[in-house]
Scaffold this motif. Structure first.
Motif, short mmCIF file in Angstrom:
data_model
loop_
_atom_site.label_atom_id
_atom_site.label_comp_id
_atom_site.label_asym_id
_atom_site.label_seq_id
_atom_site.Cartn_x
_atom_site.Cartn_y
_atom_site.Cartn_z
N ILE A 83 -27.22 -11.77 -38.79
CA ILE A 83 -27.96 -11.00 -37.77
C ILE A 83 -29.45 -11.03 -38.09
CG2 ILE A 83 -28.29 -8.73 -36.73
CD1 ILE A 83 -25.42 -8.11 -37.69
N HIS A 84 -29.75 -10.82 -39.36
CA HIS A 84 -31.15 -10.64 -39.78
C HIS A 84 -32.01 -11.88 -39.49
CE1 HIS A 84 -34.44 -9.09 -42.20
NE2 HIS A 84 -34.47 -10.21 -42.87
N THR A 105 -37.53 -7.56 -33.15
CA THR A 105 -38.28 -7.22 -34.36
C THR A 105 -37.71 -5.96 -35.02
OG1 THR A 105 -40.21 -8.07 -33.20
CG2 THR A 105 -40.62 -6.96 -35.27
N ALA A 106 -37.41 -4.97 -34.19
CA ALA A 106 -36.84 -3.72 -34.72
C ALA A 106 -35.47 -4.00 -35.37
CB ALA A 106 -36.69 -2.70 -33.60
N LEU A 107 -34.68 -4.87 -34.72
CA LEU A 107 -33.36 -5.22 -35.29
C LEU A 107 -33.53 -5.94 -36.62
CD1 LEU A 107 -30.26 -5.31 -34.89
CD2 LEU A 107 -30.57 -7.49 -33.70
N CYS A 108 -34.51 -6.83 -36.69
CA CYS A 108 -34.79 -7.55 -37.94
C CYS A 108 -35.17 -6.57 -39.05
CB CYS A 108 -35.91 -8.57 -37.69
SG CYS A 108 -36.59 -9.26 -39.19
N LEU A 147 -31.14 -2.43 -44.20
CA LEU A 147 -29.73 -2.25 -44.58
C LEU A 147 -29.31 -3.28 -45.64
CD1 LEU A 147 -28.27 -1.56 -41.03
CD2 LEU A 147 -28.00 -0.05 -43.01
N TRP A 148 -29.95 -4.40 -45.67
CA TRP A 148 -29.67 -5.43 -46.69
C TRP A 148 -30.44 -5.13 -47.97
CZ3 TRP A 148 -30.61 -11.37 -45.52
CH2 TRP A 148 -29.91 -12.13 -46.47
N GLY A 149 -31.66 -4.61 -47.82
CA GLY A 149 -32.51 -4.34 -48.97
C GLY A 149 -32.00 -3.21 -49.86
N LYS A 150 -31.43 -2.19 -49.24
CA LYS A 150 -31.00 -1.03 -50.02
C LYS A 150 -29.99 -1.40 -51.12
CE LYS A 150 -30.44 3.31 -51.12
NZ LYS A 150 -31.39 3.89 -52.09
N PRO A 151 -28.89 -2.11 -50.79
CA PRO A 151 -27.96 -2.45 -51.88
C PRO A 151 -28.50 -3.52 -52.84
CG PRO A 151 -27.18 -3.39 -49.82
CD PRO A 151 -28.36 -2.54 -49.48
N MET A 152 -29.43 -4.38 -52.37
CA MET A 152 -29.91 -5.48 -53.23
C MET A 152 -31.13 -5.08 -54.06
SD MET A 152 -27.88 -7.95 -52.89
CE MET A 152 -26.65 -6.67 -52.79
N TRP A 153 -32.06 -4.35 -53.46
CA TRP A 153 -33.30 -4.00 -54.14
C TRP A 153 -33.30 -2.54 -54.62
CZ3 TRP A 153 -36.77 -5.96 -49.53
CH2 TRP A 153 -36.66 -7.33 -49.42
N ILE A 192 -21.36 -2.83 -41.81
CA ILE A 192 -20.86 -2.31 -40.52
C ILE A 192 -22.01 -1.74 -39.67
CG2 ILE A 192 -19.40 -0.54 -39.44
CD1 ILE A 192 -17.36 -1.10 -41.68
N PRO A 193 -22.89 -0.91 -40.21
CA PRO A 193 -24.02 -0.44 -39.37
C PRO A 193 -24.90 -1.59 -38.86
CG PRO A 193 -23.85 0.90 -41.33
CD PRO A 193 -22.89 -0.23 -41.52
N ALA A 194 -25.10 -2.62 -39.68
CA ALA A 194 -25.94 -3.75 -39.26
C ALA A 194 -25.30 -4.45 -38.06
CB ALA A 194 -26.14 -4.73 -40.41
N TYR A 195 -24.01 -4.74 -38.15
CA TYR A 195 -23.33 -5.43 -37.04
C TYR A 195 -23.23 -4.52 -35.82
CZ TYR A 195 -22.14 -9.75 -39.45
OH TYR A 195 -22.23 -10.98 -40.07
N ALA A 196 -22.94 -3.24 -36.05
CA ALA A 196 -22.83 -2.30 -34.93
C ALA A 196 -24.16 -2.18 -34.19
CB ALA A 196 -22.38 -0.93 -35.45
#
Lengths: 246, 57
Positions: free
Chosen positions: A60-61, A105-108, A114-120, B8-12
């Motif tokens: 998605i990103h 842009t907002a979705l990105c 959401l990706w950064g929180k668990p990784m960084w 799940i929140p990202a896809y939703a």
């Protein structure tokens, strides 16, 4: 000169005919490819050996990031078409691309967070890539606001077109930020000069997802532009009738 | 699957945003098409022709 050809396609009637034929293909392509790309990415593609399953957010990103930049590039092209050739549909297209690009842009940014929180370990860092992307969101919002800021729509179009041209300078900064500075953000997934270094089982769903998002973006902008052209025609007819009645 | 609370929140979010944009664009287009057809008889004919190809007319 390309101007006569451009104006042939700028004719609103011609545009409605062409877009009426194109829109279903874009919509079907966008729906099918996005569903396949996201389904493949979520359920069938492998997890990353370092990042685990969080890497699935990439499907998605990355498409959202590419469309965010492509959408703004579209605004800049519309600005050139408007300034140089007075293309009748360029300003309307810019009005309709802006909100969709802002959404991408907002979705990105949201999926990146959401990706950064668990990784960084952080929802946000003032990294060059993230910051330049945030600037892009503000440029989109400024463009949308400027169009609506004037009583005379033509002045709003001109002001927004100037912002689109100036703001386009942010696009290379976004693209090369991971090369120019030491960033927490990973390097570019796709490069013009070399094949992707990703595992093939991840590249295909990503490419399909990028294609699906692109078709979907095209379909949404085309539908909005068709609506805008028809609304303008309605306003013109209503004004003509009001003048006849007066 | 790991990190489901982030995936799940990202896809939703993506699905909701895409649907919201698509549905609103389609609704706006249909509304404009109906209004135009109501005030311009030529639009009724051309809206049917619009879906048949770019090189017609």
């Amino acid at each position: 000169m390309a101007a006569p050809n451009l104006h042939r396609f700028a004719n609103p009637g011609q545009f409605l005919r062409l877009s009426g034929w194109l829109l279903p293909w874009l919509a079907i392509g966008g729906t099918v490819l996005t569903a396949v790309g996201l389904g493949w990415g979520l359920f069938l593609s492998p997890a990353d050996w370092q990042q685990g399953d969080s890497v699935r957010i990439i499907y998605i990103h990355v498409p959202a990031a590419m469309l965010a930049s492509a959408g703004y590039f579209g605004l800049a092209v519309c600005a050139v078409l408007s300034f140089v050739w007075r293309h009748p549909l360029a300003d309307l297209a810019a009005v309709e691309i802006g909100p969709v690009g802002a959404g991408a842009t907002a979705l990105c940014l949201a999926t990146g967070s959401l990706w950064g929180k668990p990784m960084w370990g952080a929802w946000w860092v003032w990294d060059a890539r993230l910051t330049s992307m945030l600037v892009l969101l503000f440029l989109y919002l400024g463009h949308i606001a400027l169009i609506r800021a004037f009583d005379n729509p033509e002045r709003g179009y001109r002001a927004a077109a100037i912002l689109a041209l100036i703001g386009a300078a942010d696009l290379p900064v976004i693209k090369f930020s991971v090369d120019w500075w030491n960033t927490l953000h990973q390097p570019a997934t796709f490069k013009f000069t070399s094949a992707p270094t990703m595992y093939q089982g991840m590249v295909w769903p990503l490419l399909i997802s990028v294609a699906g998002f692109s078709f979907g973006f095209g379909a949404i902008v085309t539908a909005r532009l068709r609506a805008a052209v028809m609304e303008r025609r309605i306003r013109g007819l209503m004004m003509a009738r009001a003048q006849e009645a007066a | 699957m790991t990190h489901l609370t982030y995936i799940i929140p990202a896809y939703a979010l993506a699905v909701v945003m895409i649907l919201a944009y698509a549905i609103s664009a389609r609704a706006r287009m249909e509304r404009a098409r109906k209004r135009l057809a109501a005030i311009d008889p030529r639009a009724r004919d051309s809206s049917a022709r619009d879906t048949k190809g770019p090189h017609r007319g």
